[in-house]
Design an enzyme around this catalytic site. Structure first.
Site, PDB file in Angstrom:
ATOM      1  CB  VAL A  51       1.489  -0.184   4.140  1.00 17.17           C
ATOM      2  CG1 VAL A  51       1.246  -1.378   5.053  1.00 17.17           C
ATOM      3  CG2 VAL A  51       0.882   1.074   4.747  1.00 17.17           C
TER       4      VAL A  51
ATOM      5  CE  LYS B 145       0.674   5.424   8.497  1.00 12.84           C
ATOM      6  NZ  LYS B 145      -0.474   5.928   9.295  1.00 12.84           N
TER       7      LYS B 145
ATOM      8  N   GLY C 174       0.830  -1.203   0.000  1.00 11.29           N
ATOM      9  CA  GLY C 174       0.000   0.000   0.000  1.00 11.29           C
ATOM     10  C   GLY C 174       0.854   1.239   0.000  1.00 11.29           C
TER      11      GLY C 174
ATOM     12  CG  ASP D 109      -8.437  10.896   7.226  1.00  8.18           C
ATOM     13  OD1 ASP D 109      -9.345  11.328   6.481  1.00  8.18           O
ATOM     14  OD2 ASP D 109      -7.341  10.495   6.797  1.00  8.18           O
TER      15      ASP D 109
ATOM     16  N   GLY E 116       0.468   5.815   0.190  1.00 11.23           N
ATOM     17  CA  GLY E 116      -0.385   6.995   0.331  1.00 11.23           C
ATOM     18  C   GLY E 116       0.454   8.233   0.567  1.00 11.23           C
ATOM     19  N   GLY E 117      -0.225   9.349   0.772  1.00  7.44           N
ATOM     20  CA  GLY E 117       0.474  10.606   0.956  1.00  7.44           C
ATOM     21  C   GLY E 117       1.336  10.660   2.200  1.00  7.44           C
TER      22      GLY E 117
ATOM     23  N   GLY F 224       2.830   7.893   3.612  1.00  7.97           N
ATOM     24  CA  GLY F 224       3.843   6.863   3.695  1.00  7.97           C
ATOM     25  C   GLY F 224       3.456   5.600   2.953  1.00  7.97           C
TER      26      GLY F 224
END
Length: 262
Positions: free
Chosen positions: A31, A44, A24, A157, A26-27, A29
């Protein structure tokens, strides 16, 4: 209790954070999937160059996860906050040793992936009980954040992408990067710098001078529940279509099954 995992151990079990281990991104970091002491975990690695991700932000997310222990909240296995020297070749031709910072949180691995993926792929199935149990688990996890400790924790979030599923489709809340702990008895506090995914953000958070409260999470919960009910079907802007039209479009098999659940 989460343990301090040494950097050399993380480098070993992730093959030095190789792309082959990445599951995975994302913005905030990436995974990686790994095995630590016989347990599958999700590693993570926070993006150290991302604005706002510093020792204080890392400490906040770490402490929030340590405080929030519940069957519907992702379990923190360990953490690491370390650095190593790296050899850097500069554009001017000179070479120097620099620092590479590693801020890492390790969680139980969730083989079911994110709720967002299941919704977008319409892979939750047609059984209302499955949808209901997911909604119920999300509510119980959020209730624990708000009421399960000495001071409420706001997620801030909450959305399907931050809800993970285990092999039995049990939902667990994840990603507390934006969370806050109430430090006073005030029911509302001013919003200094609103952040999150706008579709799941309460209207008061999008206004200048808006106030932050537990109701912001409740708004996000409501949107998430609607997403679980409607699945991947295209309902358009259901918030503008009215309640009756939305209910009429909900899969008809739910109408019978919901009676058996309630």
């Amino acid at each position: 209790m989460a343990i301090n995992i040494k950097l050399y151990e993380l480098i070993k079990i992730t093959d030095d954070f190789s792309d082959d281990r990445k599951v995975g991104s994302g913005g905030y970091g990436d995974v990686y999937k790994a095995v630590y002491r016989g347990e599958k975990i999700a590693v993570k690695l926070l993006n150290s160059t991302k604005e706002g991700i510093d020792d204080e932000q890392f400490k906040k997310e770490l402490e929030n996860h340590m405080k929030a222990q519940h069957p519907n909240i992702i379990r923190l296995v360990g953490y690491c906050n370390d650095e190593r020297k790296v050899y850097i070749e500069r554009k001017d031709g000179l070479s120097v040793f620099g620092r590479q910072i590693f801020r890492v949180l390790c969680f139980e691995y969730m083989p079911g992936g994110s709720l967002h993926t299941h919704i977008s792929e319409n892979s939750l199935g047609d059984e209302w009980r499955t949808h209901y149990n997911i909604i119920k688990g999300i509510c119980e996890g959020l209730h624990h954040l708000h009421c399960g400790g000495k001071r409420p924790i706001l997620h801030l979030d909450l959305k399907p992408a931050n809800i993970l599923l285990d092999m039995n489709m049990v939902p667990k809340l994840a990603d507390f990067g934006l969370s806050r702990i109430y430090t006073s008895n005030l029911t509302h506090v001013p919003v200094d710098s609103p952040a999150g995914t706008w579709r799941y953000m309460a209207p008061e958070l999008l206004k200048p001078g808006g106030e932050l409260s537990a109701m912001a999470d409740i708004f996000s919960l409501g949107v998430t529940i609607i997403d679980v009910i409607k699945g991947s079907q295209d309902f358009g802007d259901y918030d503008d279509n009215g309640t009756a039209e939305f209910i009429a479009k909900v899969p008809t098999q739910y109408c019978h099954d919901v009676k058996t659940v309630f």
